[in-house]
Motif scaffolding. Sequence first.
Motif, short mmCIF file in Angstrom:
data_model
loop_
_atom_site.label_atom_id
_atom_site.label_comp_id
_atom_site.label_asym_id
_atom_site.label_seq_id
_atom_site.Cartn_x
_atom_site.Cartn_y
_atom_site.Cartn_z
N ARG A 1 -8.40 115.70 101.58
CA ARG A 1 -7.72 114.41 101.43
C ARG A 1 -6.72 114.56 100.31
N GLU A 2 -5.51 114.16 100.55
CA GLU A 2 -4.50 114.34 99.52
C GLU A 2 -3.96 113.00 99.04
N TYR A 3 -4.12 112.78 97.73
CA TYR A 3 -3.61 111.57 97.11
C TYR A 3 -2.48 111.96 96.15
N TRP B 1 -2.43 111.56 93.20
CA TRP B 1 -3.00 111.98 91.91
C TRP B 1 -3.95 113.18 92.06
N GLY B 2 -4.07 113.68 93.24
CA GLY B 2 -4.93 114.85 93.36
C GLY B 2 -5.38 115.09 94.78
N LYS B 3 -6.00 116.23 94.97
CA LYS B 3 -6.40 116.65 96.31
C LYS B 3 -7.91 116.87 96.31
N ILE B 4 -8.58 116.39 97.35
CA ILE B 4 -10.03 116.56 97.43
C ILE B 4 -10.35 117.60 98.50
#
Lengths: 551, 394
Positions: free
Chosen positions: A293-295, A297-300
């Motif tokens: 998942r890419e936001y 503010w960061g990637k999970i």
Amino acid sequence: MSASPVSQVFSPSNNGVSVFRRKKEKRGITFSMMLVGASGTGKTTFANNLLESTIFPHRYQQDVPASTNNENVKIIQPTKVVTFNSMNGIPSYMSAFDPASPFLEPGITVTSTALEITTKSSEDIDSATPEKINFFLTDTLGLGENLNNGICFDEIASYLEQQFDSVLAEETRIKRNPRFQDTRVHVALYFIEPTGHGLRELDVEIMKRLSRYTNVLPIVARADSFTPDELTRFKKRIMEDIDRFNVPIYKFEVDENEDDLETIEENKALARLQPFAIICADQRDNATGKYYREYPWGKIDIDNENISDLKLLKRVLFGSHLQEFKDTTQNLLYENYRAEKLASVPAWDIENNEVIDTSINDENNEGNSSGLMKGLTRNSTAPSLSNFASLINTGKFKSQQSLAIPPQSETPSTPRLTGVDEGDESRASISASSQKSTPANIQTSPERTKLRNISENIPYMLQHERIVARKQKLEELEAQSAKELQKRIQELERKAIELKMKEKLLRQNSHSQSQESIQTNTTKQNSTSGGAYIKKEETYNDLASIISKKE
Amino acid sequence: MTTEEFVGISNLPNQIYKLVSKQGGVFTLLTCGESGLGKTTFINTLFQATLKPSDSHTGRSMQGPIRKTVEIDILRAELEEKNFTLKVNVIDTPGFGDNINNDKSWQQIIDFIDDQHDSYMRQEQQPYRDVKFDLRVHAVLYFIRPTGHGLKPLDIETMKRISTRANLIPVIAKADTLTSQELQDFKLRIRQVIEAQEIRIFTPPLNETQDDAAAMEHARQLIESMPFAIVGSEEQFDNGSGTKVVARKYPWGLVEVENDQHCDFRKLRSLLLRTNLLDLVLSTQELHYETYRRLRLESHLNGSSNDNELGEKSANNFVAAPARKLSHNPKFKEEENALKKYFTDQVKAEEQRFRQWEQNIVNERIKLNGDLEKIQAEVKKLEDQVATLKLRKR
Ligand SMILES: Nc1nc2c(ncn2[C@@H]2O[C@H](COP(=O)(O)OP(=O)(O)OP(=O)(O)O)[C@@H](O)[C@H]2O)c(=O)[nH]1
Ligand SMILES: Nc1nc2c(ncn2[C@@H]2O[C@H](COP(=O)(O)OP(=O)(O)OP(=O)(O)O)[C@@H](O)[C@H]2O)c(=O)[nH]1
Ligand SMILES: [Mg+2]
Ligand SMILES: [Mg+2]
């Protein structure tokens, strides 16, 4: 977050795949799982992530073709509706996004998909042939989306019960059906909304009902809504609520005497981790095949075990606990159910023995030899389009089965027939159906039982009335939905005609235009003669107006 | 209350300042939406203080059964900036959408909004028209669950009803769980539904004649990003460059509440407390309150036959307060009816049972009577026989 002991327990050498070696069968293992939870909690995404493929479409995306893109997963039977209940008589599964109509409550739809999973046990060199799992995935749609969600859990619970009943029916049969398909659900994942508060009324009620028929694993969905602290707190709160409301979920219990040390450790670690918190994703790295998942503010990385229990859950489901889930379903849940069912027979049965015998005979005569098969497949009779078509044409269904009420009388040889359970409407309808027996009974019985019989029967008569009323309402709904469908068809047809007209018109226009430049005189004649093909008056007028404008 | 950063009310243009203070400098905000969407957290974020502990700290789920009704909590706060005071009332509605059956659960919220209009109206009708108590709701924030799917029937039903009574501002809650693409699609769907269902939401007025181009641009931006995606937090973290910012700290990154790249919080705050505070207050007075008043008076006039002139507000033409007792809540009404029905059904069933029973008893008595007669007849016969035998013996 996953505690380290678990990761140790699941060291690569101890990968749960060993289960398949132990329980090797020619036809492979059957495993059935159900996904339950409010809409939008990520059930579909989870199913896709679990199978590392894109089989299941999101809501409103039904037109996207299913592709397994995972060579180890094969679709045996595409997703189909197995049961549903909705206000408009149409399973919400089929509906596309329509901003004008979402106020329509979706009701509840249960779908089932049959898959075949090939697991190549990597460290196991001896077995050259890959192991197979016949995997049934049942999904539920519409939960929590209705203003009143009361209809949802009844529908799901009765679906699960029907699977038990069909096995019970098969067991009591003298001649077994060799192609009998056991569709009991071995494990249900309940997706809890990440509210941060605790369980809601709906969560408790559904989990309680599910756990009568299957192993329930509560799952914290969309765990990326929580910071680590919040997640710890939320998990704790969920477990507290589960205790407080006595929800009998599947607990990873250990038997100190029987289990080996490893199993004990493993189960204890898993129990501590419950409820599993998972993060799922649609985005996939093409190179590595990993989901993320890419936001901004960061990637999970959803496989990161410090963040999401997804990987662990996968191992529990397809590895370490697969057999365990099957065993508890069979030995505990089903056996309990069976005992209960059989125990409820005598009280009613003994008195009415001969009467019931005749009623069974009656039904056996009506249902031909295939009644046996019919009884087994009745749950999977989804409302098909041909059903709708016949409804539109004749006002009746092809099969006498109604959409929403599972026909009860088709499993005549089941002891269930004679079971009387006041709490259950559907079963009451059966006892109501055997009411014709009572007058005969009265004549033969002594006076006292006569009175008792009367007082006993009236409640059922009333229940019967209620059922008839419900059936009537449902039939009305069916007719209504058929009408609606027809309206839609008509509308579509109309649109199609309109489009055709437009096309023709355009062609003619360009045609006449080109002609106009060459020979202005004949234009009118040409286009009017072209207009003769068009039957609709409006379009004719349009045509005329266009022509007149041009001239 | 201390504010480290100006919220913006002191930046209101002078004339607006006056107007607002003439109106009493009161702003009432109502938050509404399903439980656990971060309403309480948002309020605390907006006013940068813990006005109310969010439930995760109080641990409410430990006591009592799962709650069944929508509550209404009123919080009061005063925002003070550069000698300007704004009284803020915040109305929180925990428990909304928590039940299995949420039909009519919006009623309490709707009633609350109506009641405030009503109360204001009656105060205004007093000979001395100084309004002491004004809780008319200037803006309703409706929190939408970030499913990525669309709006639920409950959302639509509730929003429809709110939008005819107050300035409705839909917001996407917990927007930090949606990726950019998901958020974009979700916003589009919501806008489509709002349009198709004819839900009237508050939009900042775009005054074309306005000479202030920057203000225009700002308003346009606000409209474009509706429904606002928001993130709430009560905590502050170092953003990497040494400054503390309000944020949510995840292992995969820091979501900054006041970062336009991350969410629309700043836009919403600007709309609520700076650029459109006055619009919200004025449209409540001019549109929603007037509509309510007109409807109430009309219904009253229509209700009583011998009426004076329309506009007159004499003492005897007083608008009666709507009796909003429990029984007037349709939800309770429905329950009551269902119960009544159940009861009568039960009674009927019992009666029928008793009638049957009685019938049987009567039958039995008749039969017994018959038996008795038979026996008596037999006795008589025997007696006769005895008599004849006796006679013969003699
Ligand atoms: N933040 C976050 N979003 C997720 C997660 N899992 C799924 N989603 C997103 O949530 C949205 C809904 O997911 P679905 O899988 O369609 O939900 P569903 O439970 O199948 O919903 P119904 O089919 O309506 O019952 C999608 O946009 C997903 O990308 C997750 O773990 N975290
Ligand atoms: N991911 C995320 N979590 C949030 C956000 N805002 C609040 N939360 C968390 O959501 C949970 C519930 O927040 P509350 O503010 O208590 O929710 P509420 O809407 O007031 O709930 P009720 O009072 O029951 O109606 C808490 O654990 C918060 O930390 C947000 O913007 N994003
Ligand atoms: Mg789905
Ligand atoms: Mg709250």
